[in-house]
Design a protein around this motif. Structure first.
Motif, PDB file in Angstrom:
ATOM      1  N   ASP A 165       0.805  -1.261   0.093  1.00  0.00           N
ATOM      2  CA  ASP A 165      -0.167   0.200  -0.073  1.00  0.00           C
ATOM      3  C   ASP A 165       0.907   1.446  -0.151  1.00  0.00           C
ATOM      4  OD1 ASP A 165      -1.906   2.150   0.582  1.00  0.00           O
ATOM      5  OD2 ASP A 165      -2.959   0.953   1.906  1.00  0.00           O
ATOM      6  N   PRO A 166       0.637   2.184  -0.959  1.00  0.00           N
ATOM      7  CA  PRO A 166       1.328   3.332  -0.999  1.00  0.00           C
ATOM      8  C   PRO A 166       1.185   4.270   0.150  1.00  0.00           C
ATOM      9  CG  PRO A 166       0.354   2.890  -3.225  1.00  0.00           C
ATOM     10  CD  PRO A 166      -0.257   2.041  -2.034  1.00  0.00           C
ATOM     11  N   LYS A 167       0.201   4.119   0.996  1.00  0.00           N
ATOM     12  CA  LYS A 167      -0.156   4.770   2.142  1.00  0.00           C
ATOM     13  C   LYS A 167       0.621   4.181   3.623  1.00  0.00           C
ATOM     14  CE  LYS A 167      -4.437   4.671   1.995  1.00  0.00           C
ATOM     15  NZ  LYS A 167      -4.665   3.585   0.695  1.00  0.00           N
ATOM     16  N   LYS A 168       1.130   3.162   3.205  1.00  0.00           N
ATOM     17  CA  LYS A 168       1.614   2.458   4.595  1.00  0.00           C
ATOM     18  C   LYS A 168       2.701   3.210   5.239  1.00  0.00           C
ATOM     19  CE  LYS A 168       5.770   0.408   2.008  1.00  0.00           C
ATOM     20  NZ  LYS A 168       5.794   1.163   0.854  1.00  0.00           N
ATOM     21  N   GLY A 169       3.403   4.337   4.916  1.00  0.00           N
ATOM     22  CA  GLY A 169       4.343   5.291   5.709  1.00  0.00           C
ATOM     23  C   GLY A 169       5.091   4.489   6.514  1.00  0.00           C
ATOM     24  N   ASP A 170       5.479   4.841   7.883  1.00  0.00           N
ATOM     25  CA  ASP A 170       6.419   4.242   8.723  1.00  0.00           C
ATOM     26  C   ASP A 170       6.001   2.652   8.869  1.00  0.00           C
ATOM     27  OD1 ASP A 170       7.660   6.393   8.952  1.00  0.00           O
ATOM     28  OD2 ASP A 170       6.919   7.328  10.560  1.00  0.00           O
ATOM     29  N   ILE A 171       4.784   2.274   9.031  1.00  0.00           N
ATOM     30  CA  ILE A 171       4.437   1.131   9.127  1.00  0.00           C
ATOM     31  C   ILE A 171       5.080  -0.122   8.364  1.00  0.00           C
ATOM     32  CG2 ILE A 171       2.455   0.462   7.735  1.00  0.00           C
ATOM     33  CD1 ILE A 171       0.867  -0.851  10.268  1.00  0.00           C
ATOM     34  N   GLY A 172       5.673   0.619   7.313  1.00  0.00           N
ATOM     35  CA  GLY A 172       6.467  -0.623   5.978  1.00  0.00           C
ATOM     36  C   GLY A 172       7.779  -1.122   7.088  1.00  0.00           C
ATOM     37  N   ILE A 173       8.092  -0.527   7.904  1.00  0.00           N
ATOM     38  CA  ILE A 173       9.294  -0.796   8.485  1.00  0.00           C
ATOM     39  C   ILE A 173       9.019  -2.366   9.242  1.00  0.00           C
ATOM     40  CG2 ILE A 173      11.021  -0.409  10.576  1.00  0.00           C
ATOM     41  CD1 ILE A 173      10.488   2.647  10.063  1.00  0.00           C
ATOM     42  N   ILE A 174       7.773  -2.389   9.687  1.00  0.00           N
ATOM     43  CA  ILE A 174       7.472  -3.383  10.597  1.00  0.00           C
ATOM     44  C   ILE A 174       7.060  -4.682   9.529  1.00  0.00           C
ATOM     45  CG2 ILE A 174       7.423  -2.408  12.623  1.00  0.00           C
ATOM     46  CD1 ILE A 174       4.249  -2.965  12.373  1.00  0.00           C
ATOM     47  N   ALA A 175       7.030  -4.403   8.104  1.00  0.00           N
ATOM     48  CA  ALA A 175       6.341  -5.435   7.360  1.00  0.00           C
ATOM     49  C   ALA A 175       6.891  -6.935   7.549  1.00  0.00           C
ATOM     50  CB  ALA A 175       6.412  -5.048   5.806  1.00  0.00           C
TER      51      ALA A 175
END
Length: 248
Positions: A165-175
Motif C-alpha cells: 500500500d502506498p499509504k503504508k508510511g512508517d508501518i512499512g518498517i515492520i512489514a
C-alpha cells in the motif's frame, strides 16, 4: 474504486540483470526459509519421536516458521520485494506490481529454492525424510482448501497493508515482522488440520524430495485463491487512484 492495471511485460524482461538478481534473491530467501522451517520440524521429530504431531511441536513449528520468514522477507526486501511465496507473487501481479514474465521467473526461483533446501536437509541429516504436507485424520480436501484460502487471504492482506500500500508510511518498517507473525499465528490455527502451508513452494519442495503428492493440489489452489481475493479486495477498495504508484 481503483482497478488493478495488470502488466504482462515481455519475455525479454525476465532476462534483464535486475530481474535475474531478484529471482536469485527469491531463491536464497526461500532456501533460508524452508531450511529453517522444515529443518526445525525434522529436528523436533528426532528429539521427541512423534513430537511434531504434538502441541509442543505445533508451537515449535509456528515459532520457527515465523522467525525464519521474518528473516527471509527482510533479506530479500530491497532486491526482490521479499515475496518468498508464489501466492504473494501472484497477489503482487494482480495488483500491477510485477509483470507476468517476472512472476513466472519468481515462481521458478521459489520452487527451486524449496527443493534445494529439502535436498540439503535430507543429505545433512543422514537421510531423514522431508515430510510432505498432508491432511490430518478426519479432514477432507474441502476442509483443507477452505483453511488454505482463509489463511493465505490473511497473509496476503497483511502483505498489502504493510508492504505494498502506498499509504503504508512508517508501518512499512515492520512489514517483515507482521508477515512472520501472521504466518506463525496461522500455523497455530491450521497446522493441526492440514499443516498450514499458505505457500505452494513450501509444499512443493518436500513433495518433490519425498515424492509424495497426495492431495498436493490443495496446497496450490487454496493459496492462489486466497491470495487473489486478498489482492483484489485490498487494491480495489483501499488503494485509491490518486495515490496509485505507476509501474516503472
Amino acid at each position: 474504486m481503483a482497478i488493478p492495471r495488470i502488466d504482462f511485460g515481455s519475455p525479454a524482461e525476465a532476462t534483464k540483470p535486475a530481474a535475474l538478481k531478484a529471482a536469485l534473491a527469491e531463491f536464497i530467501s526461500m532456501l533460508i526459509f524452508v531450511f529453517a522451517g522444515e529443518g526445525s520440524g525434522m529436528a523436533f521429530g528426532k528429539l521427541t519421536g512423534d513430537g511434531p504431531a504434538s502441541p509442543a511441536g505445533l508451537v515449535a513449528a509456528a515459532l520457527s516458521h515465523g522467525f525464519a520468514l521474518f528473516v527471509a522477507v527482510s533479506v530479500g526486501a530491497n532486491i526482490s520485494g521479499g515475496h518468498v511465496n508464489p501466492a504473494v507473487t501472484l497477489g503482487a501481479f494482480l495488483g500491477g506490481k510485477i509483470s507476468f514474465f517476472c512472476t513466472i521467473l519468481y515462481w521458478i526461483a521459489q520452487c527451486l529454492g524449496a527443493v534445494v533446501a529439502c535436498l540439503l536437509l535430507n543429505f545433512s541429516t543422514g537421510g531423514l525424510p522431508t515430510s510432505a504436507f498432508a491432511l490430518s485424520s478426519g479432514v477432507t480436501v474441502w476442509n483443507a482448501l477452505v483453511f488454505e484460502i482463509v489463511m493465505t487471504f490473511g497473509l496476503v492482506y497483511t502483505v498489502y497493508a504493510t508492504a505494498i500500500d502506498p499509504k503504508k508510511g512508517d508501518i512499512g518498517i515492520i512489514a517483515p515482522l507482521a508477515i512472520g507473525l501472521i504466518v506463525g499465528a496461522n500455523i497455530l490455527a491450521g497446522g493441526a488440520f492440514d499443516g498450514a502451508s499458505m505457500n505452494p513452494a513450501v509444499s512443493f519442495g518436500p513433495a518433490v524430495v519425498s515424492w509424495s503428492w497426495d492431495n498436493h493440489w490443495v496446497y496450490w489452489l487454496g493459496p492462489f485463491i486466497g491470495s487473489s481475493i486478498a489482492a483484489l479486495v485490498y487494491h480495489c477498495i483501499f488503494i485509491q487512484p490518486d495515490n496509485y504508484e505507476e509501474l516503472p
